[in-house]
Design a protein around this motif. Structure first.
Motif, PDB file in Angstrom:
ATOM      1  N   ALA A  74      42.062  32.647  46.727  1.00 40.44           N
ATOM      2  CA  ALA A  74      40.778  32.499  46.050  1.00 40.44           C
ATOM      3  C   ALA A  74      39.861  31.653  46.918  1.00 40.44           C
ATOM      4  O   ALA A  74      40.329  30.898  47.780  1.00 40.44           O
ATOM      5  N   PRO A  75      38.544  31.742  46.701  1.00 40.93           N
ATOM      6  CA  PRO A  75      37.646  30.792  47.376  1.00 40.93           C
ATOM      7  C   PRO A  75      38.011  29.368  46.958  1.00 40.93           C
ATOM      8  O   PRO A  75      38.600  29.145  45.899  1.00 40.93           O
ATOM      9  N   VAL A  76      37.658  28.412  47.785  1.00 45.12           N
ATOM     10  CA  VAL A  76      37.915  27.017  47.419  1.00 45.12           C
ATOM     11  C   VAL A  76      36.937  26.594  46.329  1.00 45.12           C
ATOM     12  O   VAL A  76      35.851  27.166  46.182  1.00 45.12           O
ATOM     13  N   SER A  77      37.333  25.602  45.550  1.00 45.46           N
ATOM     14  CA  SER A  77      36.428  25.014  44.564  1.00 45.46           C
ATOM     15  C   SER A  77      35.406  24.129  45.276  1.00 45.46           C
ATOM     16  O   SER A  77      35.546  23.817  46.467  1.00 45.46           O
ATOM     17  N   ASP A  78      34.384  23.706  44.532  1.00 48.17           N
ATOM     18  CA  ASP A  78      33.392  22.788  45.109  1.00 48.17           C
ATOM     19  C   ASP A  78      34.055  21.519  45.614  1.00 48.17           C
ATOM     20  O   ASP A  78      33.731  21.011  46.696  1.00 48.17           O
TER      21      ASP A  78
ATOM     22  N   PHE B  29      44.452  26.292  53.687  1.00 44.65           N
ATOM     23  CA  PHE B  29      43.019  26.520  53.601  1.00 44.65           C
ATOM     24  C   PHE B  29      42.567  27.228  54.876  1.00 44.65           C
ATOM     25  O   PHE B  29      42.736  26.715  55.981  1.00 44.65           O
ATOM     26  N   VAL B  30      41.999  28.424  54.682  1.00 45.47           N
ATOM     27  CA  VAL B  30      41.723  29.311  55.806  1.00 45.47           C
ATOM     28  C   VAL B  30      40.319  29.880  55.678  1.00 45.47           C
ATOM     29  O   VAL B  30      39.647  29.736  54.660  1.00 45.47           O
ATOM     30  N   ARG B  31      39.904  30.578  56.735  1.00 49.19           N
ATOM     31  CA  ARG B  31      38.626  31.273  56.721  1.00 49.19           C
ATOM     32  C   ARG B  31      38.806  32.656  56.098  1.00 49.19           C
ATOM     33  O   ARG B  31      39.887  33.209  56.114  1.00 49.19           O
ATOM     34  N   PRO B  32      37.722  33.264  55.573  1.00 49.05           N
ATOM     35  CA  PRO B  32      37.866  34.593  54.985  1.00 49.05           C
ATOM     36  C   PRO B  32      38.084  35.654  56.042  1.00 49.05           C
ATOM     37  O   PRO B  32      37.933  35.414  57.238  1.00 49.05           O
TER      38      PRO B  32
ATOM     39  N   TRP C  68      35.557  28.585  53.674  1.00 48.15           N
ATOM     40  CA  TRP C  68      36.974  28.337  53.443  1.00 48.15           C
ATOM     41  C   TRP C  68      37.488  29.004  52.168  1.00 48.15           C
ATOM     42  O   TRP C  68      36.788  29.094  51.169  1.00 48.15           O
ATOM     43  N   TRP C  69      38.736  29.436  52.236  1.00 47.43           N
ATOM     44  CA  TRP C  69      39.474  29.956  51.096  1.00 47.43           C
ATOM     45  C   TRP C  69      40.788  29.185  50.979  1.00 47.43           C
ATOM     46  O   TRP C  69      41.247  28.573  51.938  1.00 47.43           O
ATOM     47  N   GLN C  70      41.383  29.255  49.801  1.00 45.86           N
ATOM     48  CA  GLN C  70      42.726  28.686  49.607  1.00 45.86           C
ATOM     49  C   GLN C  70      43.715  29.831  49.445  1.00 45.86           C
ATOM     50  O   GLN C  70      43.445  30.818  48.759  1.00 45.86           O
TER      51      GLN C  70
ATOM     52  N   THR D 183      43.890  27.909  42.020  1.00 42.90           N
ATOM     53  CA  THR D 183      43.092  29.120  42.230  1.00 42.90           C
ATOM     54  C   THR D 183      42.375  29.530  40.949  1.00 42.90           C
ATOM     55  O   THR D 183      41.237  30.017  40.991  1.00 42.90           O
ATOM     56  N   ASP D 184      43.022  29.338  39.795  1.00 44.59           N
ATOM     57  CA  ASP D 184      42.368  29.645  38.515  1.00 44.59           C
ATOM     58  C   ASP D 184      41.136  28.772  38.322  1.00 44.59           C
ATOM     59  O   ASP D 184      40.084  29.237  37.854  1.00 44.59           O
ATOM     60  N   TYR D 185      41.273  27.488  38.668  1.00 46.08           N
ATOM     61  CA  TYR D 185      40.150  26.566  38.503  1.00 46.08           C
ATOM     62  C   TYR D 185      38.969  26.987  39.374  1.00 46.08           C
ATOM     63  O   TYR D 185      37.817  26.981  38.915  1.00 46.08           O
TER      64      TYR D 185
END
Length: 525
Positions: free
Chosen positions: A61-65, A118-121, A139-141, A246-248
Motif C-alpha cells: 500500500a502507499p505509505v501513510s502521511d 519501504f520502497v518506490r512504486p 514511497w510505498w510499504q 496498510t489498512d490504516y
C-alpha cells in the motif's frame, strides 16, 4: 510464471539485482531490452524483488502521511538512529528462552508493521543497456513474510562477576544505537543476554516508522501474554489486530478531504496568529546554524504527591492533567526566556475509531499548543484557556508543515520551520508489565542523540503512588548535561508549586526581571 521469466532473462544475458530503495536494477545487452521485456519487468517487479531478496510480499500500500514524514526525517537526520525506539526488558527469575523466542515470533507475525519495508512504486526510467533503475518515485510499504527468528542466548555468566553488568550495558547500548535500512524489512532488532543465573536482558529495538508510544504499550503487553502462554504450553488468548499498517494508510487515503484540510488549516493559522518564531531560552553555548544531532536524555521522577496535585487541579477545573502540565511548562519557559507567548509541539496519539486501538503502526502526529500568559491571570484561568486551545488544535490536527504553510499563506512573516520545545505527555504509554514467576523491568535506552532542542516528558506510572516518570531529551550542541538535569528538576518543582495554589496569579511564578539569553539566537532551528 516467474521461473519461466527468469529462464528467458538468463538466456538473454539479462542480470537482475535489488537496488537501494526497493528498486529493481538490470544489466543487459541493449538489443535484449525490448519494450515488451521492460513491460514484463514492471509488471512482475514485486515478485522479482521477492526472489532476489528472499522476501515474499504479502501486502502492499502507499505509505501513510506519518510514515512519509518519518521517511523524510530518517533521511534528513544527521544520525538516523535518533528515530530508534530502544527498549531493554530485564527479567529476574527462571526465564524460558524458547518460550520467549516463540512469543517474539508470534508477535512479529501478528503485526504487519513489524515486517514491512519501504520502497518506490513500480515505474521504469528506461534503459540504455548499462545498469538501470527499474523503479523510482514516492514511497510505498510492502509487507513481507517474516524470516525465521534468530534469538541466540549470549551467555555472560562465564565472565568474572564484576565484568558482567558492564559488558551487558555495553552490548545493550551497542544494539540500541544501530541504524536501520528502511528499504529492507524493518524487523525489531533483538538481543538476549544472560547476565547471571537468574537475570536476563532482552533488547527490543524498533524504528519509529513501525510504532509509536501507543503501539509500544500494546507490544509490551502482548509479549507478556504470549510468553506466559508459550511457557505454559497453551494457546494464547489474544484477538487478531483490528487493523494493520496498510489498512490504516488505505483508510487515510479514502478519507482525505481537501475541504476539511483547508478548514483545519485556516483554524490552525488563526489559533497561531502572532506566535513568536523563537523563545530565547538561555543556552550554555552559541546556537549553531544547524544542530549536529548530538544529545542525550536525563531522567527523573515526579512524586505521587505531585501527580495527585496535577490530577486534582485538573478535575476541579474540568480539564485534563495534560493541560496542567503544558501550562506549567509554558510558564517555566516564559520564566527562563522573558517571552510571554510560548508555542509547544505535543505528540498526539491520533487514534480514530476502535479498529485502530489494537493497531501497531505510527499514527501519532504533532499538535501545536499555545501558552499565552497574562501575568495578572490566575493559574486556574490560564490552564482553562490553554486546555481549550489545545482541544481545538487536536480537533483540527494536521501535519506541522501544512500548518506552517497555512500561516505563511495567511500573511505571517515570521514562521518557524519547526518548534524547538516539545512536551511528550505520554498517558498512552504503559511500560509496566507482569509475567508470573518473573520480575520484569522495562527501560528506555535511548542513544546519545536528540531530535531537536528540548523535549520534556511525563509518563504516568501504572501505580499512581509512584507518580510520573520524567525525562528531558536535549541538544548537546546547546546544553551541558548538568544544565539539562537542572532544567528537568526545576520544571518538576515548578509543576508542584503551580498546582499548590491554583487561584494565585501567574506572575507569582515569574521572575521580576527575566534573565536574557546568554548566547545564541532566538530563532527556532
Amino acid at each position: 510464471m516467474i521461473d519461466a521469466l527468469l529462464d528467458r532473462l538468463s538466456a538473454l544475458d539479462v542480470r537482475l539485482a535489488a537496488g537501494p530503495g526497493g528498486v529493481l536494477r538490470y544489466d543487459a545487452p541493449r538489443a535484449a531490452l525490448t519494450d515488451e521485456l521492460l513491460a514484463e519487468l514492471r509488471d512482475h517487479k514485486r515478485e522479482l524483488l521477492g526472489r532476489l531478496t528472499g522476501a515474499e510480499v504479502i501486502d502492499r500500500a502507499p505509505v501513510s502521511d506519518q510514515q512519509a514524514r518519518m521517511i523524510a526525517g530518517h533521511h534528513a537526520a544527521p544520525h538516523s538512529e535518533v528515530w530508534n525506539i530502544p527498549t531493554r526488558i530485564s527479567f529476574t527469575g527462571a526465564l524460558d528462552p524458547d518460550a520467549l523466542r516463540s512469543a517474539l515470533t508470534e508477535l512479529i507475525a501478528r503485526h504487519h508493521g513489524l515486517h514491512s519495508r519501504f520502497v518506490r512504486p513500480e515505474e521504469n526510467t528506461g534503459g540504455t543497456g548499462a545498469e538501470e533503475d527499474a523503479g523510482a518515485g514516492t514511497w510505498w510499504q510492502e509487507v513481507v513474510v517474516p524470516p525465521p527468528l534468530d534469538l541466540p542466548v549470549e551467555d555472560l555468566t562465564g565472565l568474572p562477576a564484576s565484568e558482567r553488568e558492564p559488558r551487558s550495558e555495553e552490548l545493550c547500548r551497542e544494539t540500541a544505537a544501530g541504524g536501520f535500512d528502511l528499504t529492507q524489512p524493518v524487523l525489531p532488532r533483538l538481543r538476549l543476554l544472560r547476565v547471571a543465573e537468574d537475570r536476563w536482558a532482552l533488547m527490543f529495538v524498533l524504528h519509529h516508522i513501525t510504532a509509536d508510544g501507543w503501539s509500544l504499550s500494546l507490544l509490551l503487553a502482548e509479549i507478556a501474554e504470549l510468553y506466559t502462554a508459550a511457557a505454559a504450553g497453551v494457546p494464547h488468548a489474544l484477538d487478531p489486530p483490528g487493523a494493520q499498517s496498510t489498512d490504516y494508510a488505505r483508510w487515510q487515503i479514502a478519507h482525505h478531504d481537501p475541504e476539511t484540510e483547508a478548514r483545519r488549516a485556516a483554524y490552525c493559522a488563526a489559533y497561531l496568529d502572532g506566535v513568536p518564531s523563537g523563545v530565547p531560552v538561555p543556552t550554555d553555548r552559541p546556537r549553531p546554524e544547524r544542530l549536529s544531532g548530538r544529545g542525550d536524555t536525563v531522567r527523573g521522577l515526579a512524586s505521587g504527591e505531585v501527580r495527585a496535585a496535577v490530577e486534582e487541579f485538573a478535575a476541579a477545573r474540568h480539564t485534563t492533567p495534560f493541560a496542567v502540565a503544558a501550562t506549567a511548562l509554558g510558564v517555566f519557559l516564559a520564566g527562563l526566556s522573558g517571552e510571554r507567548d510560548i508555542l509547544l509541539s505535543v505528540p498526539y496519539a491520533n487514534r480514530q475509531g476502535t479498529a485502530f486501538e489494537s493497531l501497531v503502526a505510527m499514527t501519532s502526529t504533532a499538535v501545536m499548543v499555545r501558552v499565552r500568559l497574562d501575568p495578572a491571570e490566575s493559574r486556574a484561568a490560564l490552564v482553562a484557556r490553554t486546555g481549550e486551545g489545545a482541544m481545538g488544535a487536536m480537533a483540527h490536527v494536521l501535519p506541522t508543515a501544512r500548518i506552517m504553510r497555512a500561516m505563511r499563506e495567511a500573511g505571517a512573516r515570521d514562521v518557524p520551520d519547526r518548534v524547538p520545545h516539545i512536551l511528550a505527555f505520554q498517558n498512552s504509554l504503559d511500560t509496566d508489565i507482569e509475567i508470573p514467576g518473573l520480575r520484569v523491568e522495562v527501560e528506555d535506552l535511548a542513544p546519545p542523540l536528540s531530535r531537536g532542542e528540548l523535549c520534556f516528558g511525563l509518563a504516568p506510572c501504572r501505580d499512581r503512588a509512584r507518580g510520573y516518570r520524567t525525562f528531558l531529551e536535549y541538544s548537546a550542541d546547546l546544553w551541558n548535561r548538568g544544565t539539562a538535569e537542572d532544567l528537568l528538576s526545576s520544571y518538576t518543582a515548578l509543576l508542584a508549586e503551580f498546582c499548590a495554589f491554583p487561584d494565585r496569579p501567574v506572575s507569582d511564578l515569574l521572575p521580576t526581571a527575566p534573565t536574557p539569553p546568554t548566547t545564541g539566537k532566538a530563532d527556532a532551528v
